[in-house]
Design an enzyme around this catalytic site. Sequence first.
Site, PDB file in Angstrom:
ATOM      1  N   CYS A  58       0.833  -1.208   0.000  1.00  0.00           N
ATOM      2  CA  CYS A  58       0.000   0.000   0.000  1.00  0.00           C
ATOM      3  C   CYS A  58       0.865   1.255   0.000  1.00  0.00           C
ATOM      4  O   CYS A  58       0.548   2.252  -0.669  1.00  0.00           O
ATOM      5  CB  CYS A  58      -0.925   0.028   1.215  1.00  0.00           C
ATOM      6  SG  CYS A  58      -2.072  -1.351   1.273  1.00  0.00           S
ATOM      7  N   ARG A 109      -7.827  -4.455  -3.250  1.00  0.00           N
ATOM      8  CA  ARG A 109      -7.377  -3.282  -4.029  1.00  0.00           C
ATOM      9  C   ARG A 109      -8.334  -3.087  -5.206  1.00  0.00           C
ATOM     10  O   ARG A 109      -8.130  -3.651  -6.286  1.00  0.00           O
ATOM     11  CB  ARG A 109      -5.951  -3.493  -4.539  1.00  0.00           C
ATOM     12  CG  ARG A 109      -4.964  -3.700  -3.421  1.00  0.00           C
ATOM     13  CD  ARG A 109      -3.557  -3.942  -3.895  1.00  0.00           C
ATOM     14  NE  ARG A 109      -2.788  -4.534  -2.811  1.00  0.00           N
ATOM     15  CZ  ARG A 109      -2.267  -3.845  -1.795  1.00  0.00           C
ATOM     16  NH1 ARG A 109      -2.395  -2.537  -1.754  1.00  0.00           N
ATOM     17  NH2 ARG A 109      -1.616  -4.464  -0.838  1.00  0.00           N
TER      18      ARG A 109
HETATM   19  C1  BEZ Z   1       0.649  -4.602   1.914  1.00  0.00           C
HETATM   20  O1  BEZ Z   1       1.849  -4.845   1.979  1.00  0.00           O
HETATM   21  O2  BEZ Z   1       0.213  -3.509   1.578  1.00  0.00           O
HETATM   22  C2  BEZ Z   1      -0.309  -5.685   2.298  1.00  0.00           C
HETATM   23  C3  BEZ Z   1       0.008  -6.986   1.973  1.00  0.00           C
HETATM   24  C4  BEZ Z   1      -0.874  -8.010   2.318  1.00  0.00           C
HETATM   25  C5  BEZ Z   1      -2.065  -7.697   2.979  1.00  0.00           C
HETATM   26  C6  BEZ Z   1      -2.380  -6.384   3.263  1.00  0.00           C
HETATM   27  C7  BEZ Z   1      -1.508  -5.367   2.923  1.00  0.00           C
END
Ligand code: BEZ
Length: 230
Positions: free
Chosen positions: A51, A134
């Site tokens: 993110c 997402r």
């Molecule tokens: C992230 O790194 O943004 C992420 C990865 C897996 C689940 C939720 C967020």
Amino acid sequence: MENEMTSMPRIGDKAPEFEAVTTQGKIDFPGDFKGKWVILFSHPSDFTPVCTSEFVMFAHLSEELAAMNCQLVGLSVDGVASHIAWLRTIHENIEFNGLKNMEFTFPLIADVKMEAAQKYGMIQPNESTTTAVRAVFFIDPEGIIRAIIYYPLSLGRNFDEIKRVLQGLQTIDKHHVSLPADWRPGKEVIAPPPATYQQAKERTEHPEEGLVCSDWFFCLKKLPEQEGKA
Ligand code: BEZ
């Protein structure tokens, strides 16, 4: 959760309405953005690495989108204090793709009760019951959903594609054309196929100037602004 249905708006639907608290104050969605294109996107959580990389890219893209009459609106189920702290941290500490000191001028929704996320099918229980996937919704100036992309939690989005989809939708509306695979601004567009047997015959026997046809139903053409360019 396996059999639980997730309700999701579809392409062509009116964008579901909601009110929300954001990092830029309260918003009435999509009413506050009438007359603009809106890209509404969700992310799983603040202070997570994928993110964070995406937010550097959203901040980078937001000025270009503004020049295209398009407003970014982000959403996650975190609270507004978490959003503010995270965006300040990205501004102060994060460098990604050669970009740093990013500023965040677009609203980021604090959807702690998941009300907006549920309306947009952003909670997909077999991926996560506690965070949004997402999602990317392209909403036109009349408040109609025109394109949707969903990605899972562990795959960061492709920002060239997000920009290309907006450019494509705006080109479709301006010129009333369809666009072929991998279209990009400056490339040929699809000429509307003939609607009758007679038109198909005429196109085969006397192709209109400017059309490049491989067959009667498959013709490409340049847009007026590309005419004369190689
Ligand atoms: C992230 O790194 O943004 C992420 C990865 C897996 C689940 C939720 C967020």
